[in-house]
Design an enzyme around this catalytic site. Structure first.
Site, mmCIF file in Angstrom:
data_model
loop_
_atom_site.group_PDB
_atom_site.id
_atom_site.type_symbol
_atom_site.label_atom_id
_atom_site.label_comp_id
_atom_site.label_asym_id
_atom_site.label_seq_id
_atom_site.Cartn_x
_atom_site.Cartn_y
_atom_site.Cartn_z
ATOM 1 N N SER A 77 0.846 -1.202 0.000
ATOM 2 C CA SER A 77 0.000 0.000 0.000
ATOM 3 C C SER A 77 0.874 1.241 0.000
ATOM 4 C CB SER A 77 -0.897 0.027 1.236
ATOM 5 O OG SER A 77 -0.156 0.386 2.398
ATOM 6 N N ASP A 78 0.373 2.318 -0.587
ATOM 7 C CA ASP A 78 0.990 3.605 -0.321
ATOM 8 C C ASP A 78 0.678 3.952 1.126
ATOM 9 O OD1 ASP A 78 2.363 5.974 -0.603
ATOM 10 O OD2 ASP A 78 1.320 6.592 -2.422
ATOM 11 N N TRP A 79 1.478 4.820 1.706
ATOM 12 C CA TRP A 79 1.364 5.109 3.137
ATOM 13 C C TRP A 79 0.044 5.836 3.432
ATOM 14 C CZ3 TRP A 79 5.027 2.302 1.848
ATOM 15 C CH2 TRP A 79 6.029 1.872 2.708
ATOM 16 N N GLY A 80 -0.841 5.133 4.109
ATOM 17 C CA GLY A 80 -2.164 5.688 4.370
ATOM 18 C C GLY A 80 -3.172 5.373 3.291
ATOM 19 N N GLY A 81 -2.857 4.440 2.400
ATOM 20 C CA GLY A 81 -3.738 4.145 1.277
ATOM 21 C C GLY A 81 -4.770 3.075 1.546
#
Length: 738
Positions: free
Chosen positions: A264-268
């Site tokens: 995941s992208d950070w916070g995705g």
């Protein structure tokens, strides 16, 4: 000792070593097939260990299984250098003294080199730096398509053309992964604006998705064998891209047979059940960091942590999906940290600095050069005026997650001074004040750029300095501040900020030997273009910025870069703004479909400011007549297109010969031409080389979204050779016969 005793001892030794080998777990033996190792390790893991492995334990790491000797997984931001270390639970700097990296040029520069060998060298060097810092995954490169010149993150990507991006990403990925470090290609997919980036839903037809926005990712997976993919922040078909069934399951896994990890992208990540079933493997950066939730370990609150564990324990979901995720992660471990032949890497070396400089020099683009203002003749030059904030401002700090703590960064001003020596006086004037800051996520440039003088006083000084000089070099453009080239926000307009247009116009009026260097990762408007004789696209060039720039200015290196995206005259010349939508919150429609960049300019007969593939040289090249070895080809055959190219100038140089294909008549509307190959050919003065391109049916395909398949229709096609998308040299017709 008797012979009988020797025999008994030998039997005992053989038995000992045989038993020792049998006791070595298969998963630790990297001479065994990888899938055997994966299954062996998986069978030994507890449910708790599996759950722990699929989510973060800190800002940039996730656990292995210490009980089994499986190492932790450590991520690092890229794609232009290795991010400095931060604290375990915070974005603040860890204040290490040995994490200052080599800053490589931005990927827009690399793409504009049109040089596959440089792309491999880039990947190899940055992979060595990541390996030395003991990273498992490099979070890069980025290959999202340049749809609008206002996208704040375009500088991290590889331009507007899917073929060019695909060709450049493959060697980059291979170079990184030779070091036992995974390249994590991002952001999958449709990450083409920063406005409302966590929530915006993209509406795009399947044809544009497959022809424009997916090819570079597909090449990275199928040709580059990328070991990791990062999901994007936004939504497609109403689902978050980091847990999107259509992208991650239907396309990435089923159509492309990807066997790596999806990160995941950070916070995705936004929801547990979709994250379980829709193809995500590793969750990072979910907004439960620190101790704000009142828990000892906030990472247990991640969507794929305790919430997933409780669903399994209650019987609401099974463990099949969990085992699939862990298999993918164990495969990553076998390829990286559990590979005994993994090299040790190197960091901040002279060799890496040389690579960074080669990439910078190869990607700088000479856009305009009237009256041969360039290269600067030092034997006839006594005074050079360097003007502009970007001549002194560090650009490695800022811009978002690609911000770096560079070992060093040579400014354009210092690079010019160092190169011209004491025989030429170099004068400097600020000209304008843009952004005096130099601090991002705790990394400080160390510069004090505060200047309280009025714009009038700054302009007056610059004009006076320009009048005295034999040559004026204005270093301007954008920077990595918010609403410029920066993650998290898009640009507000196509024009230059800080009233630079007025400053450039007035200075150019007092000195005809005026050179403008544009520092940016995006196209900018140039209303003064007819008043300025020489223009260079300078990008963000990293540690060796000043040295690379100076070598181009004085002719030590002959510029050979070609633009990886179109410079429009005005914003409405770009299809995302003329036909589609950009920068909206909630939902954005890609109504322009496949007509992105030069495809739209061709369709509407729009003359760009500078076209895709454009770039000048200090020498001249003459193209001969194009030829084709066969006029007809079947689907399983190829034909060869050839054209001779001669260096007709007085200095050695490189030309990028570009092959475009036109489908003369098709069932569905197609672009006037599409890039299908290119070759960067180096020629000495007077030298001629014949450039050969092989065309197959694969180069003639379009995506039929009604049939959900790639189609090559029988009929007439045209092979076009150009020095840019608008500088066409010759063409030849051929037929696809079925």
């Amino acid at each position: 000792m008797t012979n009988k005793m020797f025999v008994v001892l030998g039997i005992l030794l053989v038995s000992f070593f045989s038993n020792a080998q049998e006791k070595t777990p298969t998963y630790l033996d990297d001479t065994k097939p990888m899938e055997e190792r994966v299954e062996d390790a998986l069978a030994r893991m507890t449910l708790e260990e599996k759950i722990a492995m699929i989510h973060a334990q800190s800002k940039f790491s996730s656990p292995g299984v210490s009980r089994l000797g499986i190492p932790e997984f450590w991520m690092t931001d890229g794609p232009h250098g290795i991010r400095p270390e931060v604290l375990w639970d915070e974005w603040e700097q860890a204040n290490w003294t040995n994490d200052s990296c080599t800053a490589f040029p931005a990927l827009t520069c690399l793409a504009s080199s049109w040089d596959r060998d440089l792309a491999y060298a880039y990947g190899k060097a940055i992979g060595e730096e990541a390996r030395y810092r003991n990273k498992t995954v490099l979070l890069g490169p980025g290959v999202n398509i340049y749809r609008s010149p206002l996208n704040g993150r375009n500088f991290e990507y590889m331009g507007e053309d899917p073929y060019l991006a695909a060709q450049m990403v493959v060697p980059y990925v291979k170079g990184v992964q030779e070091n036992g470090v995974a390249a994590c290609v991002k952001h999958f997919a449709l990450n083409n604006q920063e406005t409302d980036r966590h929530g915006v839903n993209v509406v795009v037809d399947d044809r544009a998705l497959y022809e424009i926005y997916l090819p570079a990712f597909k090449a990275a997976v199928q040709e580059g064998n990328a070991w990791a993919i990062m999901g994007a922040y936004g939504k497609y078909k109403g689902q978050q891209c980091c847990h999107n069934k259509y992208l991650l399951q239907d396309i990435l896994r089923k159509e492309w047979n990807f066997d790596g990890v999806v990160i995941s992208d950070w916070g995705g990540v936004h929801e547990t059940e979709q994250a379980i079933f829709n193809g995500l493997d590793m969750e990072y950066g979910t907004w439960t960091d620190g101790l704000t939730m009142g828990k000892t370990n906030a990472y247990d609150s991640y969507y794929l942590a305790d919430p997933y564990y409780e669903m399994i324990k209650s019987g609401k979901v099974g463990t099949k999906e969990l085992d699939d995720k862990v298999r993918n992660i164990l495969r990553l471990a076998c390829r990286t940290t559990m590979n005994s032949t993994r090299p040790f890497g190197s960091f901040g070396t002279e060799a890496h600095a040389k690579t960074a400089r080669n990439i910078a020099e190869g990607g700088i683009v000479l856009l305009k050069n009237e009256h041969n203002v360039l290269p600067i003749n030092l034997s006839k030059t006594k005074k050079i005026a360097v003007i502009g904030e970007n001549a002194i401002k560090m650009m490695t700090v800022g811009g978002g997650s690609s911000s770096l703590k560079a070992k060093y960064e040579i400014s354009p001003l210092d690079g010019i001074k160092n190169r011209v020596g004491d025989n030429v006086e170099v004068m400097y004037a600020r000209g304008y004040v843009g952004d005096a800051s130099g601090d991002y996520n705790g990394v400080k440039s160390g510069q004090n750029l505060q200047d309280d003088r009025s714009p009038e006083a700054l302009l007056k000084e610059a004009i006076e300095v320009a009048k005295e000089a034999d040559v004026v070099i204005f270093v301007g453009g954008l920077n990595k501040s918010d609403n410029q080239d920066c993650e998290g926000a898009d640009r507000l307009a196509l024009g230059l900020p800080y009233n630079q247009d007025d400053v450039i116009t007035k200075i150019a009026a007092v000195n005809k030997n005026f050179i403008y260097i544009n520092i940016s990762g995006n196209a900018v408007a140039m209303p003064w273009v007819d008043k300025v004789p020489a223009i260079i696209q300078g990008w963000y060039l990293g540690s060796e910025t000043g040295n690379a720039m100076a070598s181009i200015l004085v002719g030590d290196v002959n510029p050979s870069g070609k633009l990886a995206f179109t410079f429009p005259v005005k914003l409405k010349d770009n299809s995302a703004h003329a036909l589609g939508e950009f920068g909206k919150e909630g939902e954005v429609n890609y109504t322009e479909s496949i007509f992105v960049g030069y495809r739209y300019a061709d369709k509407e007969d729009i003359k760009p400011l500078f076209s895709f593939g454009h770039g000048l040289s200090y020498t001249t090249f003459e193209y001969g007549d194009i030829s084709v070895d066969e006029k007809n080809m079947n689907e399983d055959e190829t034909i060869k297109v050839s054209i001779p190219v001669t260096n007709t100038g007085k200095v050695a140089g490189a030309e990028v010969v570009q092959l475009y294909i036109t489908d003369v008549k098709s069932s569905l509307v197609r672009p006037e031409k599409e890039l299908k190959n290119f070759e960067k050919v180096f020629l000495k003065p007077g030298e001629t080389k014949t450039v050969n391109f092989t065309i197959s049916a694969k180069d003639l395909l379009y995506f039929d979204d009604a049939k959900h398949s790639w189609i090559a229709e029988a009929g007439k096609f045209k092979a076009i050779i150009g020095a840019s998308a608008t500088n066409i040299k010759d063409s030849v017709k051929f037929n696809l016969v079925k």
